[in-house]
Enzyme design. Structure first.
Site: not given
Ligand code: AMP
Length: 145
Positions: A37-38, A100, A106-108
């Site tokens: 995650d960036i 979201q 996706h899974f964290h």
């Molecule tokens: P969610 O809120 O569960 O939809 O999580 C989306 C996640 O994607 C967040 O934790 C962001 O930090 C992460 N994210 C968004 N854009 C990117 C990217 N280009 N590369 C890696 N992680 C990302």
């Protein structure tokens, strides 16, 4: 975006899955792509992204969900070995009101340390060299069954 709606093929994770956008890769196979995650909530925050085009967990086929959950486990075990956290949070948000922000399921995987507070969800951007270093350490510990 609520739980209703259409899958958007231009969402950022769809672009990463297609190779149209870069990522710091941790693991990939025919079912998932996992990358850092960036905007990590803690060092070592990994995202496991199923290849199946579903907006959220409820839209996934049972087979893809089973495959994804196994990979969440394998990668979480690698995070444990590589970073020795005190705990690990595994989360999945379905729908904007649930938190979201990217509408490809996706899974964290978020390593937690005793006494350390989490950064805000999607806050400051990480240093790329640090992300690559963490990704390499985690990838080196992945053991497939
Ligand atoms: P969610 O809120 O569960 O939809 O999580 C989306 C996640 O994607 C967040 O934790 C962001 O930090 C992460 N994210 C968004 N854009 C990117 C990217 N280009 N590369 C890696 N992680 C990302």
């Amino acid at each position: 975006m609520s739980l209703e709606g259409q899958y958007d093929t231009e969402n950022i994770f769809a672009k990463i899955l297609r190779g149209d956008m870069p990522c710091v890769k941790v693991y990939e196979d025919e079912q998932v792509l996992a990358f850092m995650d960036i905007f990590p909530q803690a060092p070592g925050h990994v995202l496991v992204v199923p290849r199946e085009p579903a907006r959220n967990l409820l839209e996934m086929t049972d087979g893809a969900l089973q495959g994804a959950m196994l990979r969440v486990k394998w990668i979480s075990k690698a995070v444990k070995k590589a970073l020795a956290p005190d705990g690990i949070v595994m989360t999945q948000f379905s729908g904007a009101p649930a938190g979201q922000t990217v509408f490809h399921v996706h899974f964290h995987i978020i390593p937690r340390r005793e006494g350390e507070t989490l950064s805000g969800h999607g806050s400051g951007q990480a240093d790329m060299d640090e992300l690559k270093n963490l990704a390499g350490k985690i990838a080196a510990e992945i053991e497939l069954p």
